[in-house]
Scaffold this active site. Structure first.
Site, PDB file in Angstrom:
ATOM      1  N   ASP A  63      45.742  43.943  39.652  1.00 31.52           N
ATOM      2  CA  ASP A  63      44.720  43.090  40.274  1.00 31.52           C
ATOM      3  C   ASP A  63      44.154  42.116  39.235  1.00 31.52           C
ATOM      4  OD1 ASP A  63      45.062  44.573  42.529  1.00 31.52           O
ATOM      5  OD2 ASP A  63      43.318  45.847  42.178  1.00 31.52           O
TER       6      ASP A  63
HETATM    7  N1  URA Z   1      45.387  50.139  41.531  1.00 28.15           N
HETATM    8  C1  URA Z   1      44.460  49.201  41.800  1.00 28.15           C
HETATM    9  O1  URA Z   1      43.571  49.401  42.646  1.00 28.15           O
HETATM   10  N2  URA Z   1      44.504  48.031  41.115  1.00 28.15           N
HETATM   11  C2  URA Z   1      45.434  47.772  40.152  1.00 28.15           C
HETATM   12  O2  URA Z   1      45.428  46.701  39.543  1.00 28.15           O
HETATM   13  C3  URA Z   1      46.407  48.766  39.884  1.00 28.15           C
HETATM   14  C4  URA Z   1      46.358  49.945  40.587  1.00 28.15           C
END
Ligand code: URA
Length: 229
Positions: free
Chosen positions: A102
């Protein structure tokens, strides 16, 4: 692509020619005689026939980057800076991302031009461990480790997450190992406890650990051992 089909792309050869060249031992794949036309030849293999270059063989690229918070895991974006913007354009244009993070997450990001390898690194069925440091807004509920180990049900996909391992580091910080990489998986797992994730940092994927000598935004090629994943 199958080797015999690659040979048939030559303007002077049909399938019969291709099979004859193979049988005569005239086809070299990465310098070695190859007689089996049914084998798969990736874009990284150099193919020569009787001294004629049929396929050059691209250099396979495997990169780890220390992704900073605020950078998007995407090849391009009209608004946000992406991980590709942190690489020289000529390199970035060849690469794709193996396992997104993310925008608000940081840590290990893998980039490659080898589609088979990235599928292997990210295929949920292969259950490669991915380890994250997770900081939460509220104290970690004492039931979290047990429920994560049992698996959390995601109604939207109608799946239960694979057993995850949680190591509590302090009241708001855990090291979490998960075995697939579903959309916003960790945030949604903590969502079950109404505990917002405020920091997420990926330390490793399979056998590949983020090199702690890499500054945020820094990158390097993977070693042979790391490529084996
Ligand atoms: N899980 C998430 O919620 N975000 C990420 O970036 C990776 C795993």
């Amino acid at each position: 692509m199958r080797l015999d089909r690659l040979l048939c792309q030559h303007p002077m050869w049909n399938r019969r020619h291709a099979l004859t060249l193979l049988a005569q031992g005239k086809v070299l794949a990465d310098g070695k005689v190859e007689r089996d036309g049914s084998i798969d030849i990736s874009q990284f293999v150099r193919v020569e026939v009787d001294g004629e270059l049929i396929q050059e063989g691209q250099k396979a690229l495997y990169i780890m980057m220390h992704k900073p918070v605020g950078i998007l895991s995407a090849t391009s974006d009209p608004v946000h800076k992406t991980v590709m913007d942190l690489l020289p354009a000529e390199l970035a244009s060849q690469l794709h991302i193996a396992g997104r993070l993310d925008r608000a997450s940081s840590g290990l990001m893998l980039l490659t031009n080898d589609g088979q390898w990235s599928r292997r690194m990210t295929d949920p069925d292969l259950k490669k461990p991915k380890t994250y440091l997770v900081t939460t807004d509220n104290p970690i509920d004492p039931d979290t480790a047990r429920l994560f180990a049992e698996g959390i049900y995601f109604p939207y996909e109608d799946i239960t997450t694979s057993p995850a391992e949680l190591e509590q580091l302090n009241s708001h910080l855990v090291r979490l190992t998960i075995y697939e990489g579903r959309y916003h998986q960790i945030k949604r797992m903590f969502g079950r406890f109404r505990n917002p994730v405020v920091g997420l940092h990926r330390e490793s994927m399979g056998g590949i650990r983020l090199d702690d000598r890499l500054v945020e935004g820094g990158y390097r090629e993977l070693s042979e051992i790391e490529i084996r994943g």
